[in-house]
Design a protein around this motif. Structure first.
Motif, mmCIF file in Angstrom:
data_model
loop_
_atom_site.group_PDB
_atom_site.id
_atom_site.type_symbol
_atom_site.label_atom_id
_atom_site.label_comp_id
_atom_site.label_asym_id
_atom_site.label_seq_id
_atom_site.Cartn_x
_atom_site.Cartn_y
_atom_site.Cartn_z
ATOM 1 N N ILE A 413 0.862 -1.281 0.035
ATOM 2 C CA ILE A 413 -0.002 0.050 -0.057
ATOM 3 C C ILE A 413 0.803 1.318 -0.059
ATOM 4 O O ILE A 413 0.529 2.115 -0.621
ATOM 5 C CB ILE A 413 -0.994 -0.004 1.133
ATOM 6 N N LYS A 414 1.922 1.222 0.818
ATOM 7 C CA LYS A 414 2.815 2.583 0.921
ATOM 8 C C LYS A 414 3.439 2.602 -0.293
ATOM 9 O O LYS A 414 3.437 4.084 -0.856
ATOM 10 C CB LYS A 414 3.806 2.281 2.206
ATOM 11 N N ARG A 415 3.845 1.771 -0.824
ATOM 12 C CA ARG A 415 4.737 1.977 -2.111
ATOM 13 C C ARG A 415 3.753 2.236 -3.376
ATOM 14 O O ARG A 415 4.068 3.016 -4.234
ATOM 15 C CB ARG A 415 5.221 0.664 -2.582
ATOM 16 N N GLU A 416 2.511 1.954 -3.314
ATOM 17 C CA GLU A 416 1.544 1.923 -4.440
ATOM 18 C C GLU A 416 0.851 3.475 -4.282
ATOM 19 O O GLU A 416 0.680 4.099 -5.306
ATOM 20 C CB GLU A 416 0.415 1.150 -4.281
ATOM 21 N N LEU A 417 0.560 3.904 -2.912
ATOM 22 C CA LEU A 417 0.002 5.244 -2.920
ATOM 23 C C LEU A 417 0.823 6.198 -2.312
ATOM 24 O O LEU A 417 0.511 7.471 -1.785
ATOM 25 C CB LEU A 417 -1.148 4.719 -1.864
ATOM 26 N N SER A 418 2.227 6.000 -2.463
ATOM 27 C CA SER A 418 3.252 7.043 -1.939
ATOM 28 C C SER A 418 3.972 7.444 -3.150
ATOM 29 O O SER A 418 4.296 6.655 -4.079
ATOM 30 C CB SER A 418 4.112 6.633 -0.862
ATOM 31 N N GLY A 419 4.566 8.615 -3.218
ATOM 32 C CA GLY A 419 5.425 9.142 -4.450
ATOM 33 C C GLY A 419 4.734 9.175 -5.451
ATOM 34 O O GLY A 419 4.935 8.952 -6.677
ATOM 35 N N ILE A 420 3.310 9.726 -5.621
ATOM 36 C CA ILE A 420 2.604 10.081 -6.516
ATOM 37 C C ILE A 420 3.184 11.186 -7.224
ATOM 38 O O ILE A 420 2.970 12.257 -7.006
ATOM 39 C CB ILE A 420 1.046 10.425 -6.241
ATOM 40 N N PHE A 421 3.184 11.103 -8.823
ATOM 41 C CA PHE A 421 3.863 12.212 -9.493
ATOM 42 C C PHE A 421 2.443 13.369 -9.490
ATOM 43 O O PHE A 421 1.553 13.112 -9.431
ATOM 44 C CB PHE A 421 3.834 11.857 -10.877
ATOM 45 N N HIS A 422 3.085 14.466 -9.153
ATOM 46 C CA HIS A 422 2.116 15.651 -9.008
ATOM 47 C C HIS A 422 3.311 16.813 -9.821
ATOM 48 O O HIS A 422 4.495 16.876 -9.500
ATOM 49 C CB HIS A 422 1.984 16.173 -7.806
ATOM 50 N N ALA A 423 2.494 17.641 -10.536
ATOM 51 C CA ALA A 423 2.988 18.823 -11.206
ATOM 52 C C ALA A 423 2.116 19.869 -11.165
ATOM 53 O O ALA A 423 0.766 19.620 -11.264
ATOM 54 C CB ALA A 423 3.884 18.731 -12.503
ATOM 55 N N CYS A 424 2.647 21.124 -11.210
ATOM 56 C CA CYS A 424 1.515 22.253 -11.207
ATOM 57 C C CYS A 424 2.083 23.348 -11.891
ATOM 58 O O CYS A 424 3.141 23.849 -11.827
ATOM 59 C CB CYS A 424 0.701 22.672 -10.094
ATOM 60 N N THR A 425 1.159 24.192 -12.467
ATOM 61 C CA THR A 425 1.704 25.317 -12.966
ATOM 62 C C THR A 425 1.859 26.627 -12.063
ATOM 63 O O THR A 425 1.304 26.404 -10.752
ATOM 64 C CB THR A 425 0.864 25.972 -14.353
ATOM 65 N N GLY A 426 2.341 27.565 -12.358
ATOM 66 C CA GLY A 426 2.433 28.897 -11.290
ATOM 67 C C GLY A 426 1.218 29.639 -10.766
ATOM 68 O O GLY A 426 1.480 30.263 -9.690
ATOM 69 N N ALA A 427 0.064 29.521 -11.478
ATOM 70 C CA ALA A 427 -1.177 30.289 -10.878
ATOM 71 C C ALA A 427 -0.666 31.625 -10.886
ATOM 72 O O ALA A 427 -1.232 32.231 -9.667
ATOM 73 C CB ALA A 427 -1.705 29.582 -9.820
ATOM 74 N N GLY A 428 -0.265 32.284 -11.980
ATOM 75 C CA GLY A 428 0.039 33.944 -11.683
ATOM 76 C C GLY A 428 1.122 34.361 -10.740
ATOM 77 O O GLY A 428 0.978 35.247 -10.152
ATOM 78 N N GLY A 429 2.312 33.201 -10.653
ATOM 79 C CA GLY A 429 3.238 33.609 -9.732
ATOM 80 C C GLY A 429 3.090 32.940 -8.257
ATOM 81 O O GLY A 429 3.958 33.297 -7.351
ATOM 82 N N ARG A 430 2.125 32.376 -8.111
ATOM 83 C CA ARG A 430 1.810 31.904 -6.571
ATOM 84 C C ARG A 430 2.655 30.742 -6.216
ATOM 85 O O ARG A 430 2.952 30.423 -4.866
ATOM 86 C CB ARG A 430 0.260 31.442 -6.365
ATOM 87 N N PHE A 431 3.151 29.678 -7.249
ATOM 88 C CA PHE A 431 3.787 28.567 -6.855
ATOM 89 C C PHE A 431 5.112 28.641 -7.517
ATOM 90 O O PHE A 431 5.536 29.450 -8.379
ATOM 91 C CB PHE A 431 3.029 27.566 -7.201
ATOM 92 N N LYS A 432 6.216 27.832 -7.032
ATOM 93 C CA LYS A 432 7.831 27.807 -7.237
ATOM 94 C C LYS A 432 7.683 27.192 -8.542
ATOM 95 O O LYS A 432 8.412 26.102 -8.202
ATOM 96 C CB LYS A 432 8.385 27.403 -6.025
#
Length: 475
Positions: A413-432
């Protein structure tokens, strides 16, 4: 020329439900806009989902590995590694169900067709527009290309705060086009009604307005008039692609098939998977991605989700896969797996992932998924996607990209549900953006940090749970 500015929400309205949004034009600028006031850019949030995931060890390779297709956009993306969705584990289930439901909600599912809470996009939508979006908009647009269908959570990734599905899934280019720009007339579904639709364009109903905005009495300058003409031609082009329409003549051609790929029950025959070529898969997806991007560019929608392949997707892919002019792989899942039915599907490469092996087939499939995700993102980062502050829609929006699993093996379970790929855009400079961060945090805290940063007063998860701020992702 009339120098008075026109509204950003100016649209061409035809008979019935037809609504054609205009692109952003110079005349929509005001002195306040020239000052690049952030309030002039609409709040937008979209969730982009791809099936099966990227094993956490492969994420450590950064843009040198399967993430390579995202590299041209890397300065406008924040990649987050080590996001944990273990709280979403549902006994007797697996990441194809609970991991997919946790994408963008951070909670386990609440039954077959309901999430455990709201998704990122809908939490932002309700906070930013508590009285509803401007009239005439598609409140939430949900679409995608997928074939695994046993549970809604496999392919729908936009949920209201109560966990209910936020909008009907549009899985055919025709349906997505009509959802965005409207239907010419009610159709009873008969062959005659559908043939009649193919004879006509939604642009037929806005001809008079088009002539006004491109004619001598137009309030627009030459550059904007030309852009409107090009914009409507682009809509016409996408409409032709979606409906397989020829030039309009009195003798319309026979009704073409709705789509070149399977839908409905034929897309998921008993969970055994389907045979499909890379060309068939990506051609349909890219048309959907083009239409979805056009809906955002014309300000027809500001919230929703887009899916490229469902959770636990079962396809037997064939075809030569190239990227940037080089051959990456020759897909032939059935032959390479030496099995038929579900055993011959690409799905199985994930279950067989091992850190000490080359995992060549999985790598090729994951690389291809990133190429197609990048295709959609790039549609929002060009000259047709400039906002009032001079930045692109990609830069101004919060677009969150995720998946179902961090590994693919159901026995841990930990291996399957950990380390999930995530990415996001900056939302007008709010995120790094421009970074790959090892956040190593629970998904619920990552999501709630994102919501707080987007000025959402409510949070996801249990009311009594003390949240942890993940300040490392904030600009």
């Amino acid at each position: 020329m009339n120098s008075h500015p026109i509204s950003r929400r100016t649209i061409l309205k035809g008979m019935g439900a037809v609504t054609v949004g205009l692109p952003f034009l110079e005349e929509m600028w005001t002195p306040r806009l020239h000052a690049a006031d952030a309030n002039t850019v609409p709040t937008r949030a979209f969730n982009v989902f791809f099936g099966l995931g990227i094993p956490a060890p492969l994420q450590k390779e950064g843009y040198d590995g399967v993430l390579e297709p995202l590299k041209p956009l890397s300065q406008k993306l924040l990649v987050m590694r080590g996001v944990d969705h273990v709280r979403a584990d549902e006994k007797g289930s697996n990441a194809h169900y609970d991991g997919a439901a946790a994408a963008f909600t951070a909670e386990p599912p609440d039954g077959e067709a309901k999430a455990g809470g709201g998704s990122i996009d809908q939490m932002i939508r309700h906070a930013a527009y508590p009285k509803g979006l401007p009239a005439g908009m598609v409140p939430t647009l949900v679409g995608g290309t997928f074939f695994r269908r046993s549970r809604v959570g496999r392919y729908v990734h936009s949920y209201n705060p109560d966990g209910t599905v936020a909008a009907t899934m549009q899985e055919k280019p025709r349906d997505l086009f009509d959802r965005v720009f409207g239907s010419l007339a009610p159709t009873d579904g008969s062959p005659d009604a559908r043939r009649e639709r193919l004879k006509r364009s939604v642009l037929d109903t806005v001809v008079d307005q088009y002539r006004f905005y491109t004619g001598q009495n137009s309030p627009l300058g030459h550059t904007s008039r030309t852009r409107i003409a090009e914009h409507l031609e682009r809509i016409r082009e996408y409409e032709q692609r979606a409906f397989a329409m020829n030039d309009k003549t009195e003798d319309a051609p026979p009704l073409p098939p709705n789509s070149k790929i399977p839908h409905g029950g034929t897309a998921d025959p008993g969970g055994e998977g389907i045979d499909i070529t890379l060309e068939e898969l990506t051609s349909e997806w890219r048309l959907m991605a083009d239409l979805y991007a056009l809906a955002i560019q014309t300000d027809r929608t500001r919230f929703g989700s887009l899916t490229f392949l469902a959770a636990g997707e079962r396809i037997r892919l064939t075809g030569n896969y190239e990227y940037n002019g080089r051959k990456v792989f020759e897909f032939n899942d059935k032959a390479q797996r030496r099995k038929s039915g579900s055993g011959g599907c690409s799905h199985e490469w994930w279950h067989e992932f091992r850190e000490n092996k080359k995992n060549e087939e999985l790598r090729a499939h994951a690389h291809m998924k990133m190429r197609e995700v990048a295709y959609f993102l790039s549609r929002l980062d060009g000259k047709d996607s400039i906002d009032a502050n001079g930045k692109t829609i990609l830069e101004n929006s919060l677009i969150t990209i995720s998946t179902e699993s961090g590994d693919g093996r159901h026995n841990d379970i930990k291996r399957e549900l950990s380390g999930i790929f995530h990415a996001c855009t900056g939302a007008g400079g709010r995120f790094k953006t421009g970074q790959i961060l090892d956040v190593n945090a629970e998904g619920l805290d990552v999501y709630n940090t994102m919501l707080t940063t987007m000025n959402v007063p409510k949070h996801l998860g249990p009311e009594k749970r003390t949240p942890t701020k993940i300040d490392s992702i904030r600009a």
